[in-house]
Design an enzyme around this catalytic site. Structure first.
Site, PDB file in Angstrom:
ATOM      1  N   GLY A  15       1.006  -1.088  -0.171  1.00 31.99           N
ATOM      2  CA  GLY A  15       0.273  -0.017  -0.309  1.00 31.99           C
ATOM      3  C   GLY A  15       0.541   1.697  -0.146  1.00 31.99           C
ATOM      4  O   GLY A  15       0.866   1.803  -1.114  1.00 31.99           O
ATOM      5  N   ALA A  16       1.902   0.956   0.836  1.00 36.08           N
ATOM      6  CA  ALA A  16       3.228   2.281   0.331  1.00 36.08           C
ATOM      7  C   ALA A  16       3.823   1.941   1.773  1.00 36.08           C
ATOM      8  O   ALA A  16       3.881   0.289   2.067  1.00 36.08           O
ATOM      9  CB  ALA A  16       1.679   3.731   1.816  1.00 36.08           C
ATOM     10  N   MET A  17       4.631   2.190   1.529  1.00 36.18           N
ATOM     11  CA  MET A  17       6.374   2.256   2.309  1.00 36.18           C
ATOM     12  C   MET A  17       6.937   3.371   2.572  1.00 36.18           C
ATOM     13  O   MET A  17       6.907   3.995   1.801  1.00 36.18           O
ATOM     14  CB  MET A  17       6.729   1.091   0.959  1.00 36.18           C
ATOM     15  CG  MET A  17       8.788   1.184   1.512  1.00 36.18           C
ATOM     16  SD  MET A  17       8.401   0.087   2.888  1.00 36.18           S
ATOM     17  CE  MET A  17      10.159   0.211   3.586  1.00 36.18           C
ATOM     18  N   GLU A  18       7.317   3.400   3.843  1.00 34.99           N
ATOM     19  CA  GLU A  18       8.363   4.537   5.218  1.00 34.99           C
ATOM     20  C   GLU A  18       9.630   5.008   3.888  1.00 34.99           C
ATOM     21  O   GLU A  18       9.992   5.022   5.557  1.00 34.99           O
ATOM     22  CB  GLU A  18       7.974   3.994   6.238  1.00 34.99           C
ATOM     23  CG  GLU A  18       8.697   2.859   7.415  1.00 34.99           C
ATOM     24  CD  GLU A  18       8.208   1.182   6.534  1.00 34.99           C
ATOM     25  OE1 GLU A  18       6.511   0.971   6.335  1.00 34.99           O
ATOM     26  OE2 GLU A  18       8.462   0.547   7.524  1.00 34.99           O
ATOM     27  N   HIS A  43       0.002   5.912   8.936  1.00 33.28           N
ATOM     28  CA  HIS A  43       1.337   4.849   8.920  1.00 33.28           C
ATOM     29  C   HIS A  43       2.332   5.189   8.848  1.00 33.28           C
ATOM     30  O   HIS A  43       3.228   4.979   9.834  1.00 33.28           O
ATOM     31  CB  HIS A  43       0.361   3.841   8.761  1.00 33.28           C
ATOM     32  CG  HIS A  43       0.621   2.307   9.138  1.00 33.28           C
ATOM     33  ND1 HIS A  43       0.259   1.794   9.649  1.00 33.28           N
ATOM     34  CD2 HIS A  43       1.733   1.799   7.760  1.00 33.28           C
ATOM     35  CE1 HIS A  43       1.269   0.402   9.255  1.00 33.28           C
ATOM     36  NE2 HIS A  43       2.424   0.631   8.726  1.00 33.28           N
ATOM     37  N   GLU A  44       2.705   5.472   8.019  1.00 30.76           N
ATOM     38  CA  GLU A  44       3.823   5.566   7.244  1.00 30.76           C
ATOM     39  C   GLU A  44       4.382   7.100   8.242  1.00 30.76           C
ATOM     40  O   GLU A  44       5.974   6.609   8.313  1.00 30.76           O
ATOM     41  CB  GLU A  44       4.498   6.334   5.903  1.00 30.76           C
ATOM     42  CG  GLU A  44       2.959   5.082   4.725  1.00 30.76           C
ATOM     43  CD  GLU A  44       3.603   3.188   5.542  1.00 30.76           C
ATOM     44  OE1 GLU A  44       5.065   3.030   5.413  1.00 30.76           O
ATOM     45  OE2 GLU A  44       2.400   2.548   4.967  1.00 30.76           O
ATOM     46  N   HIS A  61       6.035   5.538  11.446  1.00 34.21           N
ATOM     47  CA  HIS A  61       7.468   4.237  11.100  1.00 34.21           C
ATOM     48  C   HIS A  61       8.270   5.066  11.189  1.00 34.21           C
ATOM     49  O   HIS A  61       9.798   4.864  10.897  1.00 34.21           O
ATOM     50  CB  HIS A  61       7.363   3.747   9.892  1.00 34.21           C
ATOM     51  CG  HIS A  61       6.221   2.561   9.807  1.00 34.21           C
ATOM     52  ND1 HIS A  61       6.787   1.485  10.733  1.00 34.21           N
ATOM     53  CD2 HIS A  61       5.337   1.845   9.057  1.00 34.21           C
ATOM     54  CE1 HIS A  61       5.773   0.763   9.952  1.00 34.21           C
ATOM     55  NE2 HIS A  61       5.505   0.493   8.920  1.00 34.21           N
ATOM     56  N   GLU A 121       5.175  -2.958  13.077  1.00 40.27           N
ATOM     57  CA  GLU A 121       3.878  -2.228  12.445  1.00 40.27           C
ATOM     58  C   GLU A 121       2.961  -1.913  13.046  1.00 40.27           C
ATOM     59  O   GLU A 121       2.074  -1.719  13.138  1.00 40.27           O
ATOM     60  CB  GLU A 121       3.611  -3.741  11.272  1.00 40.27           C
ATOM     61  CG  GLU A 121       4.184  -4.057   9.845  1.00 40.27           C
ATOM     62  CD  GLU A 121       5.017  -2.372   9.759  1.00 40.27           C
ATOM     63  OE1 GLU A 121       3.756  -1.878   9.393  1.00 40.27           O
ATOM     64  OE2 GLU A 121       6.095  -2.604   8.484  1.00 40.27           O
TER      65      GLU A 121
HETATM   66 ZN    ZN Z   1       4.371   0.090   8.215  1.00 45.16          ZN
END
Ligand code: ZN
Length: 1150
Positions: A528-531, A564-565, A568, A587
């Site tokens: 979905g996404a990456m931090e 969320h990202e 992180h 997570e």
């Molecule tokens: Zn995550």
């Protein structure tokens, strides 16, 4: 990372979780949207762990003659003329070692009759391999008179120098002039190639392998090559391994896949030139400064899909950079562990620093991992390409050789070369740009050296995207990026991002350490996404928002992912787990703390309450299976690592963190967190480190008993799987409480002698003095206790409720009297009970009933009060549970009666929200409408169906007017109208899908298109979803398949499709993992013996080839078995209850 998942059993976070109706329409849409669609998508990451396509080079050592360093250079041709292995420009087909499939012949290649493998060179003396007639698997080499090619094949025709008994082999050895397999001189033809000293590639096809230079083994041997889609020509792409040197044969035993600890990287300089608009090769250079923590005579680091240029590999002491350096006696490639190993002439000295440098060739793959390519159409309809990275968990090694483990933190100094018309971004700000020497139109961008960080957080994007900036945070430049035509949809992220970042700086009491934060929306993205630190990458639908076309749930959803990202950036980036075993720390925290961030942005959204009906209850429903796993789980192989990015890590992790925050109190919890983050900043941690800081805070603040530590409590939640059900049985003012692991189904054959017990923070309140605000524990139940007594409860005429606000990760069951008191309370004045506890009572009751621990009569009686419920959260809990009943009944005679019951409780909700949508309503009002309409339409509620059909007709009359159907209702309305309509409606929706510029809208239309009741249309749709260039992106194939599979009319079709197109589908995805997930999806509602038999037959027929799909097929069979048992145990009971309560409408003879 944010997985792309919306399913209860799906593996990953966000999307759904948050329990929001991402769109609706029960079936098939809802299922798809909420449960299935994404179930799969996240798996895409692991799904694409392709079978090995390896380049198998021999070393001169194999000939037993020379000990000098091998040179395995495979150059990538960048010249226009360049043909050849790696390269081909536009013309370039079939060059080299690589050979194009269809045509089967490539330049510099000669095929014998058998047409297998091998490469042959013509007079030009290039390349070096000739095939024998037997030639299979050969790839041996036969030198021509010109003396090229080094090796001569054995009579058996198996590999030249190399073949092991296993028949691997192929080798080419080039002479000085040598050209070899792949490669391209200017004249260059030829497959794999060798430079002067060159050793060469060659490929050896095993039985299956046909085609020059191409090999696809799983065992990973051999082969140069890989062809991507058509037309690309001889690009060479090694999967998984390095090339050159000696390939270490795979072991049959368990291997320790961890890097040796002798060397620690300190600073990387990475220079990459991706040929985005060329042949997709990457010219790379890496220089890494390391310190020897102990003496060692080998240097080991990770490498995958990379071809090293061995004559450029240098290792020198830092204090003697110009000296001769440390000699390398041999280059080894351990494909299984993805290691490059240099054996050294002299030992490295403990405490000294060294610098390793090398050039290499990489490849922009289309597998959405490593440094990969993504494509989109610009406003004029032209294809544009970009290059983007996705490294978590183990794919940085595909972009450059590195110590690819999270605890091997180092500084990164990145250079990216780009065409002048494009731009490049990375983790840190750009410090300078300068021309690439000798290459007109190319520029180098040089980025600032990073803070110390893990390899999986490094990121690059080279694109022609545009950006918008914000200075809302006073010390961090915030930028959002997207393709030009979508940049206006990035405004919401630009506004929300800095606000959330500032919130977290205050929450953690630690400022964000980088000077800038970029966020970019990528057209093709697996998760979905990456931090990535300072450069967060997103799927378009997770970052972009069109207020008109996206809808309410998208707005909250984007907020959830952004929060969320950003969470992180502290939890994960600043302090990182030592190893993937503790990924739940990353997570779980990002999920929980991210929810706090969402709550800050949308204080009226009830995010903390939604967390309960979304994350917590969703994962309770998963963690009650015997096949669950502990949060903290030992992992080694990348496949295993990928598998634990699941909802146990995300949602259970977040749920037990929430429990901890409540039993410590939030102030104490934050104090412990801040200490943990600031003490371990730029370092790594294990869960025990966190427990220690939290215990200290708990004892200082006296919120934790002095004789209790956080570790004592939390180990029982992280090291063992599952959770307890607490049974409360009252007698006068006394209550006896017992704890037992809650299992949905007890499998008789299961052998697990572990004594499951937990430290349980017990909270309760009573009818006499209802207090739902106090959440610190009233009583601790120890992990040594299976039973305790509580006294001084009110008399038995008054109810008690345990687990206040469901802050504990456990279920509660009561004696019948207490259940009846609760039912009575709900039916007289449900608002006396906290909204979260109403959701808890509903969820516990239905799950206890499903597990056979409470009668369905009681559970269904609990739900009757819903006709008076107006809050979203309890509805969400109820509907996600009732969905199971609806699924099980859908093909049975009792379905009519169940429909009557469901409509009876839903109609008041439907009437209260109305069909007419209003985007200005409070968010949860919109959610209620979405749910009510989606269920009503799916249950054929005529008002809903008529309104949908008529609204869709208005849209058909005015196709350009996209505001006719509210984005909230897009899925429900289109699904209903397409189901009621025919080809014309379908084609219209398909056209709207093609022309839509809004990701969220496209997704809704994709789902709705699977609602058709025309078999042939569904069949065509399935075909399209697994075909290149059909208009459906590979990443969306799961969504389409899930939509068709969840359609009552489409399910059998989908099941047949999987069985018949097994090979086509696995080829399309390059792995079997995806197939396994498709099987799980289609079998989701299976509940008959015949269906179970078909699944078993399928497993048997493909026994030898299921590979990674086996587990998924086993799970589908297990689920079907459970569904069958459920039907046998409860179908009649429920039908009888429906009859007794006046919900007839059935054909059955009750
Ligand atoms: Zn995550």
């Amino acid at each position: 990372m944010t997985g792309y998942s919306q399913s209860r059993e799906a593996l990953d976070m966000d999307v759904t979780k948050v329990g929001r109706p991402v769109s609706l329409v029960r079936k098939p849409a809802v299922y798809v949207q909420r449960r299935v669609a994404v179930l799969l998508a996240f798996l895409f990451v692991s799904a694409t762990l392709a079978t090995g396509l390896l380049v198998y080079f021999n070393s001169s050592q194999a000939e037993g003659t020379s000990k000098k360093t091998l040179d395995l250079t495979v150059s990538t041709p960048l010249q226009e003329t360049g043909v050849g292995g790696v390269v081909p420009q536009e013309t370039g087909v079939g060059a080299g070692g690589v050979v194009p499939q269809e045509t089967g012949v490539g330049d510099g290649v000669v095929l014998q009759e058998t047409g297998v493998g091998g490469v042959v060179l013509q007079e030009t003396g290039v390349g070096g391999v000739v095939l024998q007639e037997t030639g299979v698997g050969a790839g041996g080499v036969v030198p021509q008179e010109t003396g090229v090619g080094g090796v001569v094949p054995q009579e058996t025709g198996v590999g030249g120098v190399v073949p092991q008994e296993t028949g691997v082999g192929g080798v080419v050895v080039p002479q000085e002039t040598g050209v070899g397999g792949v490669v391209p001189q200017e004249t260059g033809v030829g497959g794999v190639v060798l430079q002067e000293t060159g050793v060469g590639g060659v490929v050896v096809p095993q039985e299956t392998g046909v085609g020059d230079g191409v090999v696809l083994q799983e065992t990973g041997v051999g082969g140069v090559v890989v062809l991507q889609e058509k037309g690309v020509g001889g690009v060479v792409v090694p999967q998984e391994t390095g090339v050159g040197g000696v390939v270490v044969p795979p072991s049959r035993e368990e291997v320790n896949i961890r890097l040796p600890r002798a060397l620690k990287p300190l600073h990387y300089m990475v220079k990459l030139q991706p040929f985005i608009n060329g042949n997709f090769s990457i010219q790379g250079f890496v220089q890494v400064r390391m310190v020897a923590l102990q003496a060692t005579s080998n240097l080991t680091l990770h490498i995958a899909d990379i071809i090293t240029k061995n004559d450029t590999i240098k290792l020198v002491p830092v204090d003697d950079p110009e000296g001769p350096g440390i000699g390398i006696t041999q280059n080894l490639y351990d494909n299984e562990r993805q290691f490059y190993i240099a054996l050294l002439e002299t030992e490295l000295v403990e405490g000294k620093q060294y610098v390793l440098s090398m050039q290499f060739t990489g490849y922009l793959n289309d597998q959405l991992k490593g440094f990969y390519r993504s494509t989109y159409k610009d406003q004029d309809g032209n294809d544009r390409w970009i290059a983007v990275s996705q490294f978590e968990p183990t794919d940085a090694r595909r972009a450059f050789p590195c110590f690819d483990e999270p605890s091997m933190k180092a500084e990164f100094e990145i250079y990216l070369a780009r065409e002048s018309s494009m731009n490049a971004i990375s983790n840190m700000p750009k410090v300078e740009s300068f021309p690439v020497e000798g290459q007109e139109g190319w520029m180098w961008d040089h980025f600032n050296t990073s803070v110390p960080m893990s390899t999986y957080l490094v990121a690059f994007v080279v694109s022609d995207f545009v950006h918008m900036d914000s200075q809302d945070n006073d010390h961090v430049l915030f930028r959002v990026w997207s393709r030009e035509s979508a940049i206006d949809q990035a405004s919401y992220a630009l506004q929300t991002g800095p606000e959330v970042l500032t919130f977290f700086e205050n929450y953690f009491s630690i400022p964000f350490p980088l000077p800038k934060q970029d966020m970019i929306a990528i057209p093709d993205f697996s998760a979905g996404a990456m931090e990535n630190w300072g450069l967060i990458t997103y799927r378009e639908t997770d970052m972009l928002l069109n207020p008109v076309a996206s809808g309410a749930s998208s707005m909250e959803f984007v907020t959830v992912v952004v929060a969320h990202e950003l969470a992180h950036q502290w939890f994960g980036n600043l302090v990182t787990p030592k190893w993937w075993t503790d990924i739940w720390l990353n997570e779980g925290f990002a999920t929980y703390v991210g929810t706090l961030g969402v709550n800050h942005i949308g204080p009226t959204w009830q995010s903390m309450e939604q967390f309960v009906s979304g994350d917590l209850q969703d994962v309770l429903a998963l963690d009650c299976l015997q096949s669950s796993h502990p949060i903290s789980v030992p992992v080694g192989h990348p496949d295993e690592i990928n598998q634990i990015f699941d909802s146990i890590s995300y949602s259970k992790g977040a749920s037990i963190i929430r429990m901890m925050s409540n039993f410590l109190t939030e102030a104490t919890f934050r104090k412990g967190l801040t200490n943990y983050l600031s003490n371990l900043a730029y370092g790594n941690a294990e869960q025990d480190d966190l427990w220690q800081f939290l215990s200290e805070a708990g004892h200082e603040e006296a919120t934790l008993p002095a004789d209790l530590t956080v570790k004592m409590v939390m180990d029982t939640w992280t090291l063992q799987m599952g959770y307890p059900v607490v049974k409360v049985v009252r007698n006068g003012t006394l209550a006896t409480l017992t704890q037992e692991r809650f299992l949905l189904i007890k499998n008789e054959n299961w052998t697990d002698s572990h004594d499951y017990k937990w430290w349980i923070p017990l909270t309760y309140t009573t009818q006499e003095n209802p207090n739902f605000e106090s959440t610190p524990p009233d009583v601790w139940m120890k992990d040594s206790e299976s039973q305790i007594m509580i006294s001084s409860l009110p008399s038995q005429e008054h109810w008690v409720i345990f687990n206040v606000q469901e802050t504990g990760f456990y279920r509660v069951n009561y004696d019948d009297d207490n259940w009846n008191l609760l039912i009575k309370q709900l039916n007289t004045n449900h608002t006396l009970i906290h909204v979260v506890n109403r959701a808890q009572i509903i969820d516990d009751a239905l799950d206890l009933a499903q597990a056979g621990q409470l009668s369905y009569n009681t559970a269904l009686n609990v739900n009757v009060y819903l006709r008076n419920e107006t809050e979203y959260v309890p509805w969400e809990s109820a509907l996600s549970n009732l969905e199971y009943l609806e699924m099980m009944f859908t093909r049975s005679a009792g379905y009519g009666a169940l429909k009557s019951y469901l409509l009876a409780i839903l109609t008041p909700l439907y009437d209260s929200v109305g069909f007419e949508d209003n985007l200005n309503d409070p968010l949860l009002e919109q959610y209620k409408r979405v749910e009510a309409l989606s269920w009503a339409c799916n249950l054929d509620y005529q008002d809903c169906v008529h309104n949908s059909v008529s609204l869709f007709q208005q849209w058909m009359d005015n196709p350009a007017n996209r505001s006719i159907i509210s984005p909230n209702l897009m899925t429900t309305v289109c699904c209903t109208a397409i189901a009621a309509g025919g080809e014309e409606e379908w084609n219209f929706a398909w056209n709207q899908y093609l022309t839509s510029n809004v990701g969220a809208e496209k997704n809704k239309l994709l789902v709705a298109l699977g609602c058709s009741r025309e078999i042939w249309i569904l069949s065509r749709y399935l075909d399209m979803s697994f075909t290149e260039d059909s208009g459906i992106r590979k990443q969306d194939a799961h969504t389409v398949f899930g939509s068709v599979a969840r359609n009552d009319v489409g399910r059998d079709l989908a099941w047949n499709y999987v069985r018949e197109e097994w090979e086509k589908i696995s080829n399309y995805f390059g792995s079997f993992t995806t197939l396994g997930d498709l099987v799980k999806t289609v079998a989701y509602e299976f509940n008959t013996k015949q269906e179970k038999y078909e699944l078993e037959l399928f497993r048997e027929e493909h026994a030898g080839e299921l590979e990674t799909a086996k587990r998924a097929v086993d799970q589908a069979i297990e689920r079907t078995t459970n569904n069958i048992a459920w039907m046998e145990n409860y179908y009649d009971v429920i039908v009888l209850w429906l009859h007794d309560n006046g919900y007839h409408k059935m054909i059955k003879h009750f």
